[in-house]
Design a protein around this motif. Structure first.
Motif, PDB file in Angstrom:
ATOM      1  N   THR A   1      48.354  34.103  36.329  1.00  0.00           N
ATOM      2  CA  THR A   1      47.085  34.823  36.286  1.00  0.00           C
ATOM      3  C   THR A   1      46.302  34.434  35.044  1.00  0.00           C
ATOM      4  O   THR A   1      46.838  33.839  34.112  1.00  0.00           O
ATOM      5  CB  THR A   1      47.324  36.352  36.260  1.00  0.00           C
ATOM      6  N   GLY A   2      45.039  34.765  35.067  1.00  0.00           N
ATOM      7  CA  GLY A   2      44.168  34.568  33.915  1.00  0.00           C
ATOM      8  C   GLY A   2      43.372  35.840  33.700  1.00  0.00           C
ATOM      9  O   GLY A   2      43.218  36.643  34.608  1.00  0.00           O
ATOM     10  N   LYS A   3      42.875  36.005  32.540  1.00  0.00           N
ATOM     11  CA  LYS A   3      42.071  37.180  32.228  1.00  0.00           C
ATOM     12  C   LYS A   3      40.602  36.771  32.266  1.00  0.00           C
ATOM     13  O   LYS A   3      40.208  35.781  31.651  1.00  0.00           O
ATOM     14  CB  LYS A   3      42.450  37.732  30.850  1.00  0.00           C
ATOM     15  N   TYR A   4      39.797  37.555  33.011  1.00  0.00           N
ATOM     16  CA  TYR A   4      38.382  37.245  33.183  1.00  0.00           C
ATOM     17  C   TYR A   4      37.568  38.498  32.911  1.00  0.00           C
ATOM     18  O   TYR A   4      38.037  39.611  33.103  1.00  0.00           O
ATOM     19  CB  TYR A   4      38.105  36.764  34.611  1.00  0.00           C
ATOM     20  N   SER A   5      36.360  38.294  32.502  1.00  0.00           N
ATOM     21  CA  SER A   5      35.431  39.395  32.309  1.00  0.00           C
ATOM     22  C   SER A   5      34.381  39.304  33.408  1.00  0.00           C
ATOM     23  O   SER A   5      33.774  38.245  33.606  1.00  0.00           O
ATOM     24  CB  SER A   5      34.774  39.289  30.937  1.00  0.00           C
ATOM     25  N   ILE A   6      34.193  40.391  34.134  1.00  0.00           N
ATOM     26  CA  ILE A   6      33.169  40.407  35.180  1.00  0.00           C
ATOM     27  C   ILE A   6      32.244  41.597  34.947  1.00  0.00           C
ATOM     28  O   ILE A   6      32.596  42.551  34.263  1.00  0.00           O
ATOM     29  CB  ILE A   6      33.779  40.490  36.588  1.00  0.00           C
ATOM     30  N   THR A   7      31.077  41.508  35.528  1.00  0.00           N
ATOM     31  CA  THR A   7      30.110  42.585  35.448  1.00  0.00           C
ATOM     32  C   THR A   7      29.805  43.049  36.862  1.00  0.00           C
ATOM     33  O   THR A   7      29.601  42.219  37.751  1.00  0.00           O
ATOM     34  CB  THR A   7      28.817  42.103  34.775  1.00  0.00           C
ATOM     35  N   MET A   8      29.836  44.375  37.070  1.00  0.00           N
ATOM     36  CA  MET A   8      29.491  44.935  38.380  1.00  0.00           C
ATOM     37  C   MET A   8      28.875  46.305  38.178  1.00  0.00           C
ATOM     38  O   MET A   8      29.048  46.909  37.120  1.00  0.00           O
ATOM     39  CB  MET A   8      30.726  45.006  39.290  1.00  0.00           C
ATOM     40  N   PRO A   9      28.162  46.782  39.184  1.00  0.00           N
ATOM     41  CA  PRO A   9      27.568  48.118  39.057  1.00  0.00           C
ATOM     42  C   PRO A   9      28.654  49.165  38.782  1.00  0.00           C
ATOM     43  O   PRO A   9      29.745  49.119  39.337  1.00  0.00           O
ATOM     44  CB  PRO A   9      26.912  48.352  40.421  1.00  0.00           C
TER      45      PRO A   9
ATOM     46  N   ALA B   1      44.466  44.132  40.569  1.00  0.00           N
ATOM     47  CA  ALA B   1      45.041  43.739  41.856  1.00  0.00           C
ATOM     48  C   ALA B   1      44.082  44.064  42.995  1.00  0.00           C
ATOM     49  O   ALA B   1      43.948  43.287  43.951  1.00  0.00           O
ATOM     50  CB  ALA B   1      46.380  44.436  42.071  1.00  0.00           C
ATOM     51  N   TYR B   2      43.400  45.197  42.902  1.00  0.00           N
ATOM     52  CA  TYR B   2      42.443  45.605  43.924  1.00  0.00           C
ATOM     53  C   TYR B   2      41.288  44.604  44.008  1.00  0.00           C
ATOM     54  O   TYR B   2      40.913  44.156  45.088  1.00  0.00           O
ATOM     55  CB  TYR B   2      41.925  47.004  43.596  1.00  0.00           C
ATOM     56  N   VAL B   3      40.751  44.240  42.853  1.00  0.00           N
ATOM     57  CA  VAL B   3      39.640  43.284  42.825  1.00  0.00           C
ATOM     58  C   VAL B   3      40.111  41.906  43.288  1.00  0.00           C
ATOM     59  O   VAL B   3      39.419  41.229  44.052  1.00  0.00           O
ATOM     60  CB  VAL B   3      39.010  43.225  41.412  1.00  0.00           C
ATOM     61  N   ALA B   4      41.300  41.480  42.877  1.00  0.00           N
ATOM     62  CA  ALA B   4      41.828  40.175  43.303  1.00  0.00           C
ATOM     63  C   ALA B   4      41.979  40.127  44.826  1.00  0.00           C
ATOM     64  O   ALA B   4      41.635  39.123  45.457  1.00  0.00           O
ATOM     65  CB  ALA B   4      43.164  39.897  42.621  1.00  0.00           C
ATOM     66  N   ALA B   5      42.477  41.218  45.426  1.00  0.00           N
ATOM     67  CA  ALA B   5      42.621  41.259  46.885  1.00  0.00           C
ATOM     68  C   ALA B   5      41.258  41.197  47.572  1.00  0.00           C
ATOM     69  O   ALA B   5      41.095  40.513  48.588  1.00  0.00           O
ATOM     70  CB  ALA B   5      43.377  42.518  47.294  1.00  0.00           C
ATOM     71  N   ALA B   6      40.267  41.895  47.016  1.00  0.00           N
ATOM     72  CA  ALA B   6      38.924  41.876  47.589  1.00  0.00           C
ATOM     73  C   ALA B   6      38.309  40.483  47.515  1.00  0.00           C
ATOM     74  O   ALA B   6      37.689  40.006  48.469  1.00  0.00           O
ATOM     75  CB  ALA B   6      38.034  42.897  46.881  1.00  0.00           C
ATOM     76  N   VAL B   7      38.490  39.816  46.401  1.00  0.00           N
ATOM     77  CA  VAL B   7      37.954  38.460  46.239  1.00  0.00           C
ATOM     78  C   VAL B   7      38.678  37.502  47.186  1.00  0.00           C
ATOM     79  O   VAL B   7      38.050  36.642  47.821  1.00  0.00           O
ATOM     80  CB  VAL B   7      38.052  37.996  44.766  1.00  0.00           C
ATOM     81  N   ALA B   8      39.992  37.658  47.335  1.00  0.00           N
ATOM     82  CA  ALA B   8      40.751  36.802  48.256  1.00  0.00           C
ATOM     83  C   ALA B   8      40.244  36.978  49.684  1.00  0.00           C
ATOM     84  O   ALA B   8      40.084  35.987  50.418  1.00  0.00           O
ATOM     85  CB  ALA B   8      42.242  37.120  48.161  1.00  0.00           C
ATOM     86  N   ARG B   9      39.976  38.230  50.098  1.00  0.00           N
ATOM     87  CA  ARG B   9      39.434  38.476  51.447  1.00  0.00           C
ATOM     88  C   ARG B   9      38.069  37.822  51.609  1.00  0.00           C
ATOM     89  O   ARG B   9      37.758  37.253  52.657  1.00  0.00           O
ATOM     90  CB  ARG B   9      39.340  39.979  51.729  1.00  0.00           C
TER      91      ARG B   9
END
Length: 87
Positions: A5-13, A31-39
């Motif tokens: 894994t890597g550590k990333y900074s993201i911006t979202m509402p 893990a939730y965000v990673a699964a959403a991005v994978a989908r």
């Protein structure tokens, strides 16, 4: 073994982040965000395949889609009947 894994900074509402946090459960927000991005990547890949297929063979018609939905529904009915009679 899991992928590195890597550590990333993201911006979202903020409201989306809070809703995701509330739904993430014990696995956590990452893990939730990673699964959403994978989908989403899977959907993007499927859309690319559909575009290629439609370019080669033309678009799928509504009648073709309905025919396949009917076949799937029939197969599910048969599977349920076979499963019920086996029990």
């Amino acid at each position: 073994m899991s992928e590195p894994t890597g550590k990333y900074s993201i911006t979202m509402p903020r409201d989306i982040a809070e809703a995701a946090k509330a739904r993430s459960g014990p696995s956590g927000l990452s893990a939730y965000v990673a699964a959403a991005v994978a989908r989403q990547i899977e959907r993007d890949n499927l859309n690319e395949l559909i575009a290629v297929a439609e370019a080669q063979h033309g678009p799928v018609t509504d009648d073709e889609i309905q025919y396949l939905r009917d076949q799937l529904a029939e197969a599910r009915r048969e599977q349920n009947q076979d499963g019920a009679s086996a029990a």
